[in-house]
Scaffold this active site. Structure first.
Site, PDB file in Angstrom:
ATOM      1  N   LEU A  16       9.200 -45.281 -59.692  1.00 41.50           N
ATOM      2  CA  LEU A  16      10.300 -44.393 -60.071  1.00 41.50           C
ATOM      3  C   LEU A  16      11.468 -45.230 -60.577  1.00 41.50           C
ATOM      4  O   LEU A  16      12.039 -46.022 -59.825  1.00 41.50           O
ATOM      5  CB  LEU A  16      10.738 -43.544 -58.871  1.00 41.50           C
ATOM      6  N   THR A  17      11.810 -45.075 -61.836  1.00 39.21           N
ATOM      7  CA  THR A  17      12.903 -45.849 -62.419  1.00 39.21           C
ATOM      8  C   THR A  17      14.218 -45.498 -61.739  1.00 39.21           C
ATOM      9  O   THR A  17      14.525 -44.331 -61.522  1.00 39.21           O
ATOM     10  CB  THR A  17      13.000 -45.576 -63.927  1.00 39.21           C
TER      11      THR A  17
ATOM     12  N   CYS B 120       4.650 -43.845 -70.028  1.00 30.97           N
ATOM     13  CA  CYS B 120       6.096 -43.619 -70.076  1.00 30.97           C
ATOM     14  C   CYS B 120       6.475 -42.898 -71.367  1.00 30.97           C
ATOM     15  O   CYS B 120       6.174 -43.376 -72.463  1.00 30.97           O
ATOM     16  CB  CYS B 120       6.850 -44.940 -69.976  1.00 30.97           C
TER      17      CYS B 120
ATOM     18  N   LYS C 148      -1.735 -46.669 -65.926  1.00 29.19           N
ATOM     19  CA  LYS C 148      -1.123 -45.336 -65.800  1.00 29.19           C
ATOM     20  C   LYS C 148      -1.209 -44.640 -67.152  1.00 29.19           C
ATOM     21  O   LYS C 148      -0.784 -45.186 -68.169  1.00 29.19           O
ATOM     22  CB  LYS C 148       0.344 -45.484 -65.371  1.00 29.19           C
TER      23      LYS C 148
END
Length: 617
Positions: free
Chosen positions: A246-247, A340, A380
């Site tokens: 989690l950024t 992303c 991912k």
């Protein structure tokens, strides 16, 4: 039951607040506050780091920091409290005289001087792992670090070296060897740029590839030195309680909080490979973790910690993987982010941009896996970039056949969709079925195949309750990754373990916030800078944590992550404060644990919402 609009939480009628039906609704804001102001508050009067912890300064009179403890304490900000949470836990405080709770561990000795207290058995046992030293960062900046291993693997992946006759791929037809690394999904030709090696620029070699003439054996092998099965650490991903990368908010203090509540698998925040290779210290800070994350967890399994990387270039992925494998002491797996959706990442050819270039995606995985030693590699993914064009069904087969990836995480959304619709778990189930079928035939793979282990599939998207987690597992995935759900409800891992909803009281939730602050003070420090850093990340956390609606208020107990509650009356005053969407109330909560805000303190959340307003202390 009162009528509710789509996406509204079904609150019991006795808790609803009646609203004026003629009131104009405020337009919902989305995205990020990209131009928010960031003010870093620092002490005006510094103190020598060595003197501050009661040691002698090695530089003595040549030190650029003052050594006068009495003068420093005379101008130091007032203590926040008289009991230091770190000293109470460990019997020693690493911040020394700089601690904002100094009264809890300082005395005046017989000479009239201030002296720090340390308990006889006092020891600070929280260690940071994956810390890359300044000397390594300097060598990266000046390109003095030996990365010859990565360079040779890059050449092999790109087909620039002739395979050894005794290598595992010597039986592949000559015309297929050079073409293996140049296969692109849905294309007959692809250009392989030598710029990916990080050495040559503006030189391109075009390789004409007839997909019909390339054997399946050639597609599943490349001429590079692969590791033997026993040389890779095997991870059993089944039923792991995974906290997603989690950024900004997925920092070590938050991961530690989730670990105490049942999580056992952690990721670093996403780090970009290019600044890492430039020796950029703030980027390397994202790789760090805590020894706690790799200890035995409450569920009886040892915690594992992965580092997530983002890049679109082979040379960056491979060289960064080598540096991390050789310089970091707490990495259990490396993860390549190919999901992303952020524009800044996408435009660099990284993140979900790689879904449109599967040849490059596969080469990055091959390079990372070959250079990372015993550390396994994961990936991912998203469904695709466009709603009407999912790509994973074809891509997952190539990942299975052409890489030795340990696990693939699939987010059931497209880049175009972002978070506007529910995740497509039916699609995830289809991919899980395909992965299961491929794993059942793993023994039929040729001996020269890169794959030495089954491929695990991890589902991701909209997991907000124990029911969501088990529904996901029933779709056929090995486990389910939890992202935003853990930010809103960190105890979701407890619910999964108990297989029931757990309605935390306002007192229990306040204790979680206190634990988060204490975790932050232990990680960032209990001095003024550490307190301010902890406060900033606490407020970022609150931008999600306040969205929780107590399950006891639901008319139908099936909470959904994207639902938003109508105005409701909470069960007590503290619960009302915790549910507030005003930044000023979040700041008030931070002051319970971290004292008053500095004069110039401002905060704007990274993530927009209707409630967001700038708060000044």
């Amino acid at each position: 039951m009162a009528e509710l609009e789509t996406g509204a939480v079904p609150i019991r009628e006795e808790f609803l607040v009646k609203q004026d039906g003629n009131k104009k609704r405020k337009r919902k804001e989305r995205g990020q506050n990209k131009r928010r102001e960031k003010i870093h508050v620092k002490e005006n009067n510094a103190l020598c780091p060595a003197i501050s912890i009661g040691n002698e300064c090695p530089y003595k009179e040549n030190c650029k920091f003052p050594h006068d403890v009495e003068a420093y304490l005379a101008t130091k900000a007032p203590d926040i409290g008289d009991k230091c949470p770190i000293f109470e836990r460990y019997g020693v405080c690493p911040a020394g005289f700089k601690c904002r709770w100094l009264a809890g561990h300082v005395v005046i000795n017989a000479d009239g001087k201030y002296e720090l207290i340390k308990k006889p058995d006092g020891q600070f046992t929280l260690f940071t792992v994956n810390t890359v030293g300044k000397e390594v960062q300097r060598k990266l900046r000046t390109k003095q670090l030996d990365l010859s291993k990565a360079e040779s693997i890059i050449s092999a992946v790109l087909g620039e070296e002739k395979p050894d006759p005794s290598s595992k791929v010597s039986n592949i037809p000559e015309e297929n060897r050079d073409a293996t690394s140049a296969i692109s999904e849905g294309k007959e030709t692809e250009s392989v740029s030598l710029e990916e090696t990080g050495v040559l620029k503006n030189q391109t070699v075009s390789v004409n590839v007839d997909l019909k003439e390339i054997s399946s054996q050639a597609r599943s092998n490349i001429a590079l030195p692969t590791l033997r099965p026993q040389e890779k650490n095997l991870i059993d991903w089944r039923d792991r309680k995974i906290l997603a990368p989690l950024t900004t908010v997925g920092n070590p203090p938050f991961r530690r909080l989730c670990g105490s509540l049942g999580a056992d698998t952690f990721y670093s925040e996403m780090a970009m490979c290019y600044p890492l290779m430039q020796g950029h210290q703030p980027e390397w800070a994202l790789v760090r973790g805590l020894n706690y994350e790799r200890e035995m967890m409450r569920g009886g399994r040892r915690g594992i910690l992965g580092v997530q990387l983002a890049t679109g270039k082979l040379w960056q992925a491979t060289k960064t993987a080598q540096v991390i494998a050789e310089q970091c002491d707490g990495v259990d797996f490396l993860d390549l982010n190919c999901g992303c959706p952020i524009d800044l990442v996408f435009r660099q050819g990284a993140g979900s941009s790689l879904l449109e270039n599967p040849g490059r995606l596969l080469r990055n995985l091959q390079g990372m896996d070959a250079v990372s030693g015993q550390i396994p590699v994961t990936v991912k993914l998203r469904m695709g970039n466009k709603d009407d064009h999912p790509v994973v069904k074809n891509l997952i087969g190539r990942i299975f056949n052409e890489t030795n990836t340990s696990a693939a995480t699939l987010h059931g959304r497209s880049r175009q969709q972002r978070y506007s619709k529910n995740a497509n778990w039916d699609y995830i189930g289809e991919i899980a079925s395909k992965v299961k079928s491929m794993n059942e035939r793993i023994d039929e793979l040729p001996e020269d195949s890169l794959r030495t282990q089954p491929l695990s599939l991890i589902g991701n998207g909209d997991c907000y309750s124990w029911q969501d987690w088990y529904d996901g597992v029933n779709k056929g995935v090995d486990t389910v990754m939890i992202a935003r759900g853990a930010l809103v409800k960190p105890w979701i891992f407890e619910e999964i373990e108990a297989r029931q909803f757990i309605d935390k009281s306002s007192t229990q939730r306040l204790e979680m916030l206190e634990q988060y602050c204490n975790n932050g003070l232990e990680y960032w420090g209990s001095d003024s800078q550490g307190v301010n850093t902890t406060r900033r990340f606490f407020l970022e956390f609150m931008s999600f944590f306040h969205r929780y609606t107590p399950i006891a208020l639901y008319e139908v107990q099936r909470p959904r992550l994207n639902d938003r509650p109508p105005l409701y009356t909470a069960r007590d005053e503290m619960e009302t404060l915790l549910a507030s969407n005003k930044v000023t109330d979040w700041v008030k909560l931070s002051e319970f644990f971290l004292g008053p805000t500095p004069e110039r303190f401002t905060f704007t959340p990274k993530h927009k919402s209707n409630s967001v307003e700038e708060a000044e202390g």
